[in-house]
Design a protein around this motif. Structure first.
Motif, mmCIF file in Angstrom:
data_model
loop_
_atom_site.group_PDB
_atom_site.id
_atom_site.type_symbol
_atom_site.label_atom_id
_atom_site.label_comp_id
_atom_site.label_asym_id
_atom_site.label_seq_id
_atom_site.Cartn_x
_atom_site.Cartn_y
_atom_site.Cartn_z
ATOM 1 N N ASN A 122 0.807 -1.219 0.000
ATOM 2 C CA ASN A 122 0.000 0.000 0.000
ATOM 3 C C ASN A 122 0.842 1.271 0.000
ATOM 4 O O ASN A 122 0.365 2.333 -0.391
ATOM 5 C CB ASN A 122 -0.947 0.005 1.202
ATOM 6 C CG ASN A 122 -2.194 0.833 0.941
ATOM 7 O OD1 ASN A 122 -2.806 0.716 -0.119
ATOM 8 N ND2 ASN A 122 -2.566 1.662 1.897
ATOM 9 N N HIS A 123 2.076 1.157 0.445
ATOM 10 C CA HIS A 123 2.935 2.344 0.505
ATOM 11 C C HIS A 123 4.100 2.249 -0.481
ATOM 12 O O HIS A 123 5.116 2.910 -0.297
ATOM 13 C CB HIS A 123 3.459 2.527 1.933
ATOM 14 C CG HIS A 123 2.369 2.716 2.944
ATOM 15 N ND1 HIS A 123 1.686 3.902 3.073
ATOM 16 C CD2 HIS A 123 1.815 1.857 3.838
ATOM 17 C CE1 HIS A 123 0.762 3.774 4.025
ATOM 18 N NE2 HIS A 123 0.821 2.545 4.498
ATOM 19 N N HIS A 124 3.918 1.441 -1.522
ATOM 20 C CA HIS A 124 4.969 1.258 -2.521
ATOM 21 C C HIS A 124 5.324 2.580 -3.192
ATOM 22 O O HIS A 124 4.451 3.304 -3.654
ATOM 23 C CB HIS A 124 4.511 0.239 -3.565
ATOM 24 C CG HIS A 124 5.502 0.003 -4.662
ATOM 25 N ND1 HIS A 124 6.810 -0.382 -4.423
ATOM 26 C CD2 HIS A 124 5.386 0.107 -6.026
ATOM 27 C CE1 HIS A 124 7.453 -0.519 -5.567
ATOM 28 N NE2 HIS A 124 6.617 -0.226 -6.556
ATOM 29 N N ARG A 125 6.595 2.912 -3.192
ATOM 30 C CA ARG A 125 7.161 4.098 -3.847
ATOM 31 C C ARG A 125 6.743 5.416 -3.193
ATOM 32 O O ARG A 125 6.925 6.493 -3.784
ATOM 33 C CB ARG A 125 6.835 4.124 -5.346
ATOM 34 C CG ARG A 125 7.541 3.024 -6.136
ATOM 35 C CD ARG A 125 7.529 3.323 -7.624
ATOM 36 N NE ARG A 125 8.202 2.294 -8.398
ATOM 37 C CZ ARG A 125 9.524 2.210 -8.542
ATOM 38 N NH1 ARG A 125 10.307 3.088 -7.942
ATOM 39 N NH2 ARG A 125 10.058 1.245 -9.280
ATOM 40 N N GLU A 126 6.185 5.383 -1.994
ATOM 41 C CA GLU A 126 5.834 6.630 -1.321
ATOM 42 C C GLU A 126 7.068 7.478 -1.018
ATOM 43 O O GLU A 126 6.976 8.697 -0.880
ATOM 44 C CB GLU A 126 5.093 6.342 -0.014
ATOM 45 C CG GLU A 126 3.637 6.021 -0.201
ATOM 46 C CD GLU A 126 2.910 5.892 1.112
ATOM 47 O OE1 GLU A 126 3.582 5.977 2.165
ATOM 48 O OE2 GLU A 126 1.688 5.709 1.107
ATOM 49 N N ASP A 127 8.221 6.814 -0.896
ATOM 50 C CA ASP A 127 9.443 7.550 -0.573
ATOM 51 C C ASP A 127 9.805 8.549 -1.659
ATOM 52 O O ASP A 127 10.565 9.491 -1.427
ATOM 53 C CB ASP A 127 10.605 6.574 -0.359
ATOM 54 C CG ASP A 127 10.810 5.648 -1.553
ATOM 55 O OD1 ASP A 127 9.800 5.178 -2.119
ATOM 56 O OD2 ASP A 127 11.975 5.396 -1.907
ATOM 57 N N ARG A 128 9.236 8.371 -2.845
ATOM 58 C CA ARG A 128 9.521 9.297 -3.950
ATOM 59 C C ARG A 128 8.560 10.473 -3.989
ATOM 60 O O ARG A 128 8.779 11.423 -4.742
ATOM 61 C CB ARG A 128 9.446 8.549 -5.284
ATOM 62 C CG ARG A 128 10.423 7.387 -5.417
ATOM 63 C CD ARG A 128 10.344 6.797 -6.802
ATOM 64 N NE ARG A 128 11.282 5.695 -6.982
ATOM 65 C CZ ARG A 128 11.476 5.062 -8.129
ATOM 66 N NH1 ARG A 128 10.782 5.425 -9.211
ATOM 67 N NH2 ARG A 128 12.340 4.065 -8.219
#
Length: 256
Positions: free
Chosen positions: A225-231
């Motif tokens: 659900n939080h895939h690639r949120e760091d970007r």
């Protein structure tokens, strides 16, 4: 066969290499002929017959370790042994066909890792005009979901399918994609989170959450659900607000 044949001639007659003939000798499948007066081994018709028998069985797929016993067997056990070899060959063929099909699927990209139903969802996103980067991120999320939380994968697909049939939800999702470029403190994020939460709660039955039967459920769910949120910090805040709203509404969203 006067004089007999050299090993090179015998190998050529039987259509194998000299190295193969010597390998048969080492395994005891073919006895080495006696040397003649000049010190050369001479292969006669009986030796050639044995070489042909061994080569034929080996070419048919019989393991070399089994050929010696097979050639000494009576007709009935010989036939049974060949049936067993045929069965094993069939299994190998099926395995090779499966591997070949996998290689063919590689050329199909997504279909190697995702079922046709999921690929149809991705194609629908493209048809609806979503940015290719967003579609790629959703593709990765689907692959992760299938691998990490397979028990809710079908339900997740069902929700996506229903959502893409709702023009209002599609428009809100496109705004969420745009939000990736917003400042994380942009007040529009809270408004968008509220609208998306309302859409999600419109059909609670489609909000599949993973069971808490595993100690790492929250980590698995979070990875998807939080895939690639760091970007995109703004998207991370948007998702966090939506999860908070869903929990407040009684949805058991796992904490990461």
């Amino acid at each position: 066969m006067t004089g007999g044949l050299t090993i090179g001639q015998a190998a050529a007659f039987v259509e194998v290499t000299i190295k193969t003939v010597r390998h048969y000798h080492r395994l005891g499948l073919v006895a080495e002929p006696e040397r003649d007066g000049s010190g050369y081994r001479r292969y006669r018709s009986a030796d050639l017959l044995r070489l042909v028998q061994v080569r034929t069985l080996a070419t048919a797929g019989v393991p070399l370790a089994e050929i010696g016993d097979l050639l000494e067997a009576d007709p009935e056990p010989f036939a049974a042994a060949l049936d067993d070899v045929a069965r094993r060959l069939t299994e190998r063929i099926e395995h090779l066909i499966a591997r070949r099909d996998t290689l063919h699927r590689l050329t199909g990209g997504d279909r190697l890792l995702l079922p046709d139903r999921a690929c149809a969802v991705l194609e629908r996103l493209t048809d609806l005009g979503f940015d290719p980067d967003y579609v790629a991120t959703q593709r990765e999320a689907l692959v992760l979901a299938r691998a990490l939380i397979p028990e809710i994968f079908d339900g997740f697909l069902t929700r996506l399918e229903h959502s893409l049939d709702d023009p209002g939800y599609v428009e809100l999702t496109k705004r969420a994609v745009e939000a990736a470029s917003w400042d994380p403190d942009d007040p529009r994020i809270e408004e968008l989170a509220s609208l998306l939460t309302h859409k999600l709660l419109g059909d609670r039955a489609l909000l599949s959450m993973p069971p808490r039967s595993r100690s790492d459920t929250a980590a698995r769910y979070g990875a998807v659900n939080h895939h690639r949120e760091d970007r995109a910090p703004a998207v991370a805040r948007l998702n966090a607000l939506i999860e908070t709203n869903l929990r407040a509404a009684g949805i058991d969203v796992p904490y990461q």
